[in-house]
Design a protein around this motif. Structure first.
Motif, PDB file in Angstrom:
ATOM      1  N   GLN A 191       0.822  -1.208   0.000  1.00 45.07           N
ATOM      2  CA  GLN A 191       0.000   0.000   0.000  1.00 45.07           C
ATOM      3  C   GLN A 191       0.858   1.261   0.000  1.00 45.07           C
ATOM      4  O   GLN A 191       0.608   2.193  -0.771  1.00 45.07           O
ATOM      5  N   ILE A 192       1.890   1.286   0.846  1.00 40.80           N
ATOM      6  CA  ILE A 192       2.772   2.457   0.930  1.00 40.80           C
ATOM      7  C   ILE A 192       3.520   2.669  -0.383  1.00 40.80           C
ATOM      8  O   ILE A 192       3.627   3.801  -0.881  1.00 40.80           O
ATOM      9  N   VAL A 193       4.035   1.590  -0.950  1.00 43.41           N
ATOM     10  CA  VAL A 193       4.770   1.689  -2.218  1.00 43.41           C
ATOM     11  C   VAL A 193       3.863   2.257  -3.303  1.00 43.41           C
ATOM     12  O   VAL A 193       4.275   3.139  -4.083  1.00 43.41           O
ATOM     13  N   GLU A 194       2.613   1.805  -3.345  1.00 39.21           N
ATOM     14  CA  GLU A 194       1.671   2.304  -4.346  1.00 39.21           C
ATOM     15  C   GLU A 194       1.326   3.776  -4.105  1.00 39.21           C
ATOM     16  O   GLU A 194       1.218   4.555  -5.054  1.00 39.21           O
ATOM     17  N   GLU A 195       1.178   4.161  -2.848  1.00 40.76           N
ATOM     18  CA  GLU A 195       0.882   5.562  -2.522  1.00 40.76           C
ATOM     19  C   GLU A 195       2.012   6.493  -2.939  1.00 40.76           C
ATOM     20  O   GLU A 195       1.784   7.670  -3.219  1.00 40.76           O
ATOM     21  N   GLU A 196       3.229   5.966  -2.989  1.00 40.84           N
ATOM     22  CA  GLU A 196       4.387   6.773  -3.393  1.00 40.84           C
ATOM     23  C   GLU A 196       4.639   6.723  -4.902  1.00 40.84           C
ATOM     24  O   GLU A 196       5.652   7.213  -5.385  1.00 40.84           O
ATOM     25  N   GLY A 197       3.708   6.123  -5.654  1.00 33.85           N
ATOM     26  CA  GLY A 197       3.792   6.153  -7.105  1.00 33.85           C
ATOM     27  C   GLY A 197       4.490   4.974  -7.748  1.00 33.85           C
ATOM     28  O   GLY A 197       4.825   5.019  -8.937  1.00 33.85           O
ATOM     29  N   PHE A 198       4.694   3.897  -6.979  1.00 30.04           N
ATOM     30  CA  PHE A 198       5.363   2.704  -7.512  1.00 30.04           C
ATOM     31  C   PHE A 198       4.483   1.480  -7.282  1.00 30.04           C
ATOM     32  O   PHE A 198       3.437   1.565  -6.644  1.00 30.04           O
ATOM     33  N   LEU A 199       4.937   0.339  -7.779  1.00 26.74           N
ATOM     34  CA  LEU A 199       4.212  -0.917  -7.587  1.00 26.74           C
ATOM     35  C   LEU A 199       5.196  -1.997  -7.144  1.00 26.74           C
ATOM     36  O   LEU A 199       6.349  -2.018  -7.583  1.00 26.74           O
TER      37      LEU A 199
END
Length: 367
Positions: free
Chosen positions: A265-273
């Motif tokens: 979730q955090i990685v996605e919130e920062e624009g990555f996957l």
């Protein structure tokens, strides 16, 4: 302000003072002389507001220990880019500036590389050395940092009950022009200058190219917030966290596996996957690896990596460099760098063994 700056650069009383510092064939400008700028104010060439704006901008960059760059014309002088060339370096069609090829990964498969031409590579290296590397990155980032290596990345995960390996999907291409623009503005550059610097660091698709000398350092800065968030998450469950490029590692007690959904979730919130196919949970009753190093009880090199360099040296000596390159479909110079990289990689962990592989590589005629 842009028109004022262009006018300033043409006026003899406020000429830009050029300090030529040669590093890899790149020359750059350092500053605008304070006395000349003061004289321009006194003679009415510039207004007080313009004077204040220029001096404040210069001071901000000087305080951050980075080169002062005023505008496009100034930047072209820094890198000796002719006016007729600026559309190539700062425009959208930059395909001619890069060469695409693939190299084998240590873990198997191939990695796509976009190698900048010699001139652009020198420019990108200057941006890395003189601007990007002047700023401190996250304590959790261990890749592409002076006096740090994969050994430092692996060390904090030795002897743990559970090691979790995760991978950021399409790492460099996920760092966009907009991300890099914000980074240069954060450093202190005006938006128009930050735009030009970001263009020099991105490819024709306006993303970070894998192959530029500046890309690793830039990515560390772009991921600063992500590292802080993941570091705090790890601390909250008594785990250790580190990141080496796109490789994310957590280690600790068996129960830390519950954080995986939060990490995603955090990685996605920062624009990555997160590349879910590469997420691995390694318990202490099986082999635990971190960036190619075994960390169960002590740091050791995996047999897979040693097998690759041992087999490569064997086939090169038996069939010759050119025949082996044709067989594996790889660029000679970069494959040589790849093998030397593995040898130095081994040398960091086992000096004697690494030295042996380096000596064998030195015996090969790479011409």
């Amino acid at each position: 302000m842009l028109n004022v700056r262009l006018r300033l650069s043409r006026h003899p009383s406020v000429a830009v003072a050029i300090t030529v510092l040669v590093d890899g064939g790149v020359c750059f400008l350092c500053t605008m002389e304070k006395d000349n700028l003061q004289r321009a104010l006194q003679t009415g060439v510039i207004t007080q507001d313009a004077y204040n704006s220029i001096t404040e901008y210069r001071q901000r960059l000087s305080d951050n220990n980075v080169p002062v760059i005023y505008n496009l014309r100034h930047l072209r002088k820094i890198f000796r880019i002719r006016k007729r060339e600026q559309d190539v370096f700062f425009g959208e069609n930059k395909y001619s500036l890069y060469r695409n090829f693939s190299i084998p990964k240590k873990s198997g498969g191939v990695r796509q590389i976009e190698a900048p031409c010699k001139r652009l590579k020198e420019i990108q290296r200057w941006i890395k050395d003189e601007i990007v590397d002047k700023f401190i990155v996250s304590e959790y980032a261990t890749g592409f940092r002076k006096n740090m290596s994969i050994v430092d990345n692996a060390r904090k995960h030795v002897g743990k009950e559970l090691v979790i390996n995760m991978d950021i999907k399409d790492f460099f291409p996920s760092v966009t022009y907009a991300d890099i623009l914000r980074m240069f503005m954060y450093i202190g550059y005006r938006k128009d200058v930050a735009h030009l610097l970001a263009k020099l660091c991105t490819n024709a698709e306006n993303v970070l190219p894998q192959g530029s000398p500046a890309s690793p350092s830039i990515s560390n800065h772009i991921l600063l917030k992500l590292d802080k968030r993941l570091g705090r998450l790890a601390e909250s469950v008594g785990a250790d966290y580190s990141r080496y490029a796109d490789d994310i590692t957590f280690s600790g007690k068996r129960g830390i596996s519950t954080i995986i959904p939060l990490v995603e979730q955090i990685v996605e919130e920062e624009g990555f996957l997160v590349n879910e196919n590469k997420t691995r949970l390694q318990y202490n009753n099986q082999r635990q690896e971190v960036t190619g190093l075994i960390v169960n009880n002590k740091i050791a090199v995996s047999a897979t990596i040693e097998d690759e360099i041992r087999n490569a040296i064997y086939f090169i000596k038996k069939y010759g460099v050119d025949d082996h390159m044709k067989h594996i479909g790889c660029n000679k110079s970069f494959y040589m760098e790849h093998l030397y990289g593995i040898a130095y990689f081994i040398h960091m962990v086992d000096r004697d063994k690494g030295k042996g592989y380096l000596e064998q590589l030195d015996e090969i005629d790479w011409r």
